[in-house]
Design a protein around this motif. Structure first.
Motif, mmCIF file in Angstrom:
data_model
loop_
_atom_site.group_PDB
_atom_site.id
_atom_site.type_symbol
_atom_site.label_atom_id
_atom_site.label_comp_id
_atom_site.label_asym_id
_atom_site.label_seq_id
_atom_site.Cartn_x
_atom_site.Cartn_y
_atom_site.Cartn_z
ATOM 1 N N GLU A 75 0.824 -1.208 0.000
ATOM 2 C CA GLU A 75 0.000 0.000 0.000
ATOM 3 C C GLU A 75 0.857 1.257 0.000
ATOM 4 O OE1 GLU A 75 -3.109 -0.056 -0.589
ATOM 5 O OE2 GLU A 75 -3.189 -2.252 -0.499
ATOM 6 N N PHE A 76 1.992 1.207 0.707
ATOM 7 C CA PHE A 76 2.855 2.384 0.709
ATOM 8 C C PHE A 76 3.585 2.558 -0.622
ATOM 9 C CE2 PHE A 76 2.043 2.929 5.164
ATOM 10 C CZ PHE A 76 2.256 4.282 5.353
ATOM 11 N N GLY A 77 3.648 1.505 -1.413
ATOM 12 C CA GLY A 77 4.112 1.680 -2.788
ATOM 13 C C GLY A 77 3.172 2.595 -3.542
ATOM 14 N N HIS A 78 1.852 2.369 -3.373
ATOM 15 C CA HIS A 78 0.866 3.268 -3.975
ATOM 16 C C HIS A 78 0.982 4.677 -3.403
ATOM 17 C CE1 HIS A 78 -1.026 -0.061 -5.976
ATOM 18 N NE2 HIS A 78 -1.458 -0.621 -4.861
ATOM 19 N N VAL A 79 1.165 4.744 -2.083
ATOM 20 C CA VAL A 79 1.218 6.043 -1.406
ATOM 21 C C VAL A 79 2.364 6.895 -1.939
ATOM 22 C CG1 VAL A 79 1.657 7.178 0.810
ATOM 23 C CG2 VAL A 79 0.089 5.232 0.696
ATOM 24 N N LEU A 80 3.554 6.317 -2.014
ATOM 25 C CA LEU A 80 4.730 7.078 -2.451
ATOM 26 C C LEU A 80 4.643 7.445 -3.923
ATOM 27 C CD1 LEU A 80 7.523 5.155 -0.504
ATOM 28 C CD2 LEU A 80 6.397 7.303 0.098
ATOM 29 N N ALA A 81 4.089 6.546 -4.726
ATOM 30 C CA ALA A 81 3.933 6.861 -6.148
ATOM 31 C C ALA A 81 2.921 7.985 -6.331
ATOM 32 C CB ALA A 81 3.490 5.615 -6.914
ATOM 33 N N ALA A 82 1.823 7.950 -5.567
ATOM 34 C CA ALA A 82 0.820 9.012 -5.662
ATOM 35 C C ALA A 82 1.382 10.344 -5.184
ATOM 36 C CB ALA A 82 -0.414 8.627 -4.849
ATOM 37 N N ARG A 83 2.210 10.287 -4.155
ATOM 38 C CA ARG A 83 2.793 11.517 -3.612
ATOM 39 C C ARG A 83 3.700 12.191 -4.641
ATOM 40 N NH1 ARG A 83 4.737 10.856 2.396
ATOM 41 N NH2 ARG A 83 2.554 10.212 2.448
ATOM 42 N N LEU A 106 -6.539 7.277 -1.119
ATOM 43 C CA LEU A 106 -5.936 8.382 -1.842
ATOM 44 C C LEU A 106 -6.873 9.580 -1.822
ATOM 45 C CD1 LEU A 106 -4.457 6.617 -5.014
ATOM 46 C CD2 LEU A 106 -3.336 7.105 -2.850
ATOM 47 N N GLU A 107 -6.300 10.773 -1.725
ATOM 48 C CA GLU A 107 -7.088 11.997 -1.735
ATOM 49 C C GLU A 107 -7.862 12.119 -3.042
ATOM 50 O OE1 GLU A 107 -6.030 16.460 -0.266
ATOM 51 O OE2 GLU A 107 -4.854 15.708 -1.950
ATOM 52 N N LYS A 156 -4.493 11.691 -15.201
ATOM 53 C CA LYS A 156 -3.734 11.297 -16.390
ATOM 54 C C LYS A 156 -3.532 9.784 -16.375
ATOM 55 C CE LYS A 156 -1.245 15.683 -16.822
ATOM 56 N NZ LYS A 156 0.101 16.329 -16.872
ATOM 57 N N PRO A 157 -3.831 9.116 -17.490
ATOM 58 C CA PRO A 157 -3.708 7.649 -17.525
ATOM 59 C C PRO A 157 -2.311 7.156 -17.173
ATOM 60 C CG PRO A 157 -4.929 8.441 -19.432
ATOM 61 C CD PRO A 157 -4.396 9.655 -18.744
ATOM 62 N N GLY A 158 -1.278 7.861 -17.649
ATOM 63 C CA GLY A 158 0.086 7.435 -17.352
ATOM 64 C C GLY A 158 0.392 7.474 -15.871
ATOM 65 N N GLU A 159 -0.121 8.492 -15.181
ATOM 66 C CA GLU A 159 0.107 8.609 -13.746
ATOM 67 C C GLU A 159 -0.618 7.504 -12.988
ATOM 68 O OE1 GLU A 159 -1.070 12.501 -12.589
ATOM 69 O OE2 GLU A 159 0.571 13.510 -13.653
ATOM 70 N N GLU A 160 -1.864 7.226 -13.383
ATOM 71 C CA GLU A 160 -2.607 6.160 -12.701
ATOM 72 C C GLU A 160 -1.945 4.809 -12.946
ATOM 73 O OE1 GLU A 160 -7.095 4.462 -11.996
ATOM 74 O OE2 GLU A 160 -6.688 5.536 -13.851
ATOM 75 N N LEU A 161 -1.395 4.611 -14.127
ATOM 76 C CA LEU A 161 -0.715 3.358 -14.432
ATOM 77 C C LEU A 161 0.470 3.140 -13.495
ATOM 78 C CD1 LEU A 161 -0.623 0.963 -16.439
ATOM 79 C CD2 LEU A 161 0.934 2.331 -17.843
ATOM 80 N N ILE A 162 1.250 4.194 -13.269
ATOM 81 C CA ILE A 162 2.409 4.081 -12.382
ATOM 82 C C ILE A 162 1.975 3.852 -10.935
ATOM 83 C CG2 ILE A 162 4.356 5.355 -11.413
ATOM 84 C CD1 ILE A 162 4.721 6.678 -14.139
ATOM 85 N N VAL A 163 0.952 4.587 -10.495
ATOM 86 C CA VAL A 163 0.467 4.419 -9.119
ATOM 87 C C VAL A 163 -0.072 3.012 -8.909
ATOM 88 C CG1 VAL A 163 -1.240 5.198 -7.436
ATOM 89 C CG2 VAL A 163 -0.007 6.874 -8.812
ATOM 90 N N ALA A 164 -0.805 2.485 -9.894
ATOM 91 C CA ALA A 164 -1.388 1.147 -9.768
ATOM 92 C C ALA A 164 -0.314 0.063 -9.750
ATOM 93 C CB ALA A 164 -2.353 0.894 -10.924
ATOM 94 N N TYR A 188 2.967 12.684 -7.567
ATOM 95 C CA TYR A 188 2.110 13.522 -8.399
ATOM 96 C C TYR A 188 1.277 14.487 -7.550
ATOM 97 C CZ TYR A 188 3.391 9.923 -11.725
ATOM 98 O OH TYR A 188 4.108 9.057 -12.525
ATOM 99 N N GLY A 189 1.709 14.711 -6.322
ATOM 100 C CA GLY A 189 1.041 15.679 -5.463
ATOM 101 C C GLY A 189 -0.261 15.196 -4.857
ATOM 102 N N ILE A 190 -0.452 13.875 -4.773
ATOM 103 C CA ILE A 190 -1.681 13.313 -4.231
ATOM 104 C C ILE A 190 -1.407 12.812 -2.822
ATOM 105 C CG2 ILE A 190 -3.481 11.571 -4.529
ATOM 106 C CD1 ILE A 190 -2.793 11.540 -7.501
ATOM 107 N N ARG A 191 -2.129 13.342 -1.857
ATOM 108 C CA ARG A 191 -1.960 12.933 -0.468
ATOM 109 C C ARG A 191 -2.715 11.646 -0.192
ATOM 110 N NH1 ARG A 191 -4.745 15.682 2.505
ATOM 111 N NH2 ARG A 191 -3.708 15.245 4.484
ATOM 112 N N THR A 192 -2.261 10.931 0.833
ATOM 113 C CA THR A 192 -2.939 9.715 1.296
ATOM 114 C C THR A 192 -3.106 9.830 2.800
ATOM 115 O OG1 THR A 192 -1.766 8.497 -0.431
ATOM 116 C CG2 THR A 192 -2.947 7.209 1.219
ATOM 117 N N PRO A 193 -4.283 10.269 3.247
ATOM 118 C CA PRO A 193 -4.471 10.489 4.693
ATOM 119 C C PRO A 193 -4.293 9.234 5.538
ATOM 120 C CG PRO A 193 -6.226 11.519 3.412
ATOM 121 C CD PRO A 193 -5.472 10.636 2.476
#
Length: 377
Positions: free
Chosen positions: A59-67, A87-88, A93-101, A69-74
């Motif tokens: 889950e923190f893999g998702h958290v750090l990848a989202a961060r 995720l906040e 952007k599809p490319g960003e979601e692909l990396i986060v996923a 792109y400026g997306i917080r994870t409370p």
């Protein structure tokens, strides 16, 4: 989240453990104790703790990848069926979601690689059966579990990681809403398969299937909701006019408004028209049970509700409402006075109207309806 216990705070994200997870560990320990005694119980609980440590790292893999792109994870919450990173917002952007996923499964790949390549843990069934060292046996099982987590999470069943990968790929060719709709339907189909297999194999698959189905439906509705809100200011959707209460009002006055109007939330405003709080229908009922009709509303109203300006985008108000989990958002005019009220109910009405007539001038209809309601009362 309801029934979850905060246990840590890592890099600004609160880690919560749902109470069912604790019960799950107790069940594992008891089951293993009956089979092999204290050592088996300790081994079983230790393995589950290590496994969910890997889930938390996932889950923190998702958290750090989202961060990135400026997306917080409370918060991140651990359940018996896995972990959920709140995720906040989802990357648009599809490319960003692909990396986060993909970031979550990538963490499990790294863990499995370290255990197998660096520590030399064997994964062959025969060698695992012959291991005499209990600790080595646990490491082998953890390595195997991480490989399973990678394969399982990449199943294209939305909203699992594989489903989000599917949506990101689809969104490169179609709109985000259409990609979500397709991925959600595939996820719902996979949920039925999980439940069907669970009837004959493992009942836990039924629970997972139900979770996938409900989550896929909720995500599809949420994305459609956001799409319908694009381009609208708060003033086009808010309830206006609204019935209000004064600071000197009592529960008796609130009950009178509740019975005379269709409102469920009543702002409390001072003499200058500035909001002091909100009294909800549920709050009125609870207060009546605990006190009398003469109870001042200042003692029972909800304070510190979120506020937005009437000129702000509706999307911003929706994010604020979701983040605060508030029953309503107070809408202020340029002078700081109460201009209207935003509730999930009236937003839902707007979405139903726009799903049929996207060009409908909702503000005009809402105002007309409000005046008619005022005439009836």
């Amino acid at each position: 989240m309801l029934w979850s216990i905060p246990v840590a705070r890592i890099a600004g994200t609160v880690v919560r453990v749902h109470v069912t997870f604790v019960l799950f560990l107790l069940w594992i320990g008891g089951a293993q104790w009956r089979v092999g005694g204290r050592d088996a119980a300790f081994d079983g609980v230790l393995f589950m703790l290590l496994l969910f440590g890997c889930v938390l790292a996932h889950e923190f893999g998702h958290v750090l990848a989202a961060r990135r792109y400026g997306i917080r994870t409370p918060e991140v919450t651990l359940w018996p069926i896995g972990g959920i990173a709140s995720l906040e917002r989802i990357p648009e952007k599809p490319g960003e979601e692909l990396i986060v996923a993909l970031a979550g499964p990538a963490v499990n790949v790294v863990i499995a690689t370290v255990l197998v390549v660096v520590l030399g843990v064997g994964l062959e069934g025969g060698s695992m059966a012959e291991l005499e060292n209990a600790r080595a046996g646990i490491l082998a099982r953890v390595a195997s579990a991480n490989i399973f987590l990678v394969l399982f999470n990449l199943i294209p069943a939305f909203p699992m990681d594989g489903g989000r990968v599917l949506r990101a790929v689809l969104a490169m060719r179609v709109s985000h809403v259409e990609a979500t709709r397709i991925a959600a339907r595939i996820g719902q189909g996979a949920a039925f398969l999980f439940a069907l297999v669970g009837l004959f194999a493992n009942p836990m698959l039924i629970v997972i299937g139900l979770f996938i189905y409900l989550s896929a439906s909720a995500e599809a509705q949420h994305v459609a909701f956001q799409d319908g809100a694009k381009g609208l200011p708060v003033s086009d959707v808010m309830l206006n006019p609204v019935e209000t209460l004064l600071p000197g009002s009592t529960l008796d006055d609130a009950v009178d408004l509740l019975l005379r109007t269709a409102q469920k939330e009543f702002p409390v405003v001072d003499g200058a028209g500035r909001p002091r709080g909100v009294l909800t229908r549920d709050g009125i009922i609870v207060a009546l049970r605990q006190g009398g009709a003469a109870t001042p509303i200042l003692e029972v109203m909800a304070r510190d509700l979120p506020t937005v300006r009437d000129c702000e985008p509706l999307e911003s108000a929706l994010r604020l409402m979701n983040a605060s989990r508030s029953p309503a958002v107070l809408v202020l005019g340029g002078d700081g006075r109460l201009a209207g009220l935003l509730t999930p109910e009236n937003i839902g009405e707007m979405m139903m109207v726009r799903s049929v007539r996207p060009d409908w001038r909702f503000r005009a209809r809402r105002t007309e309806r409000s005046h008619l309601s005022g005439t009836r009362t």
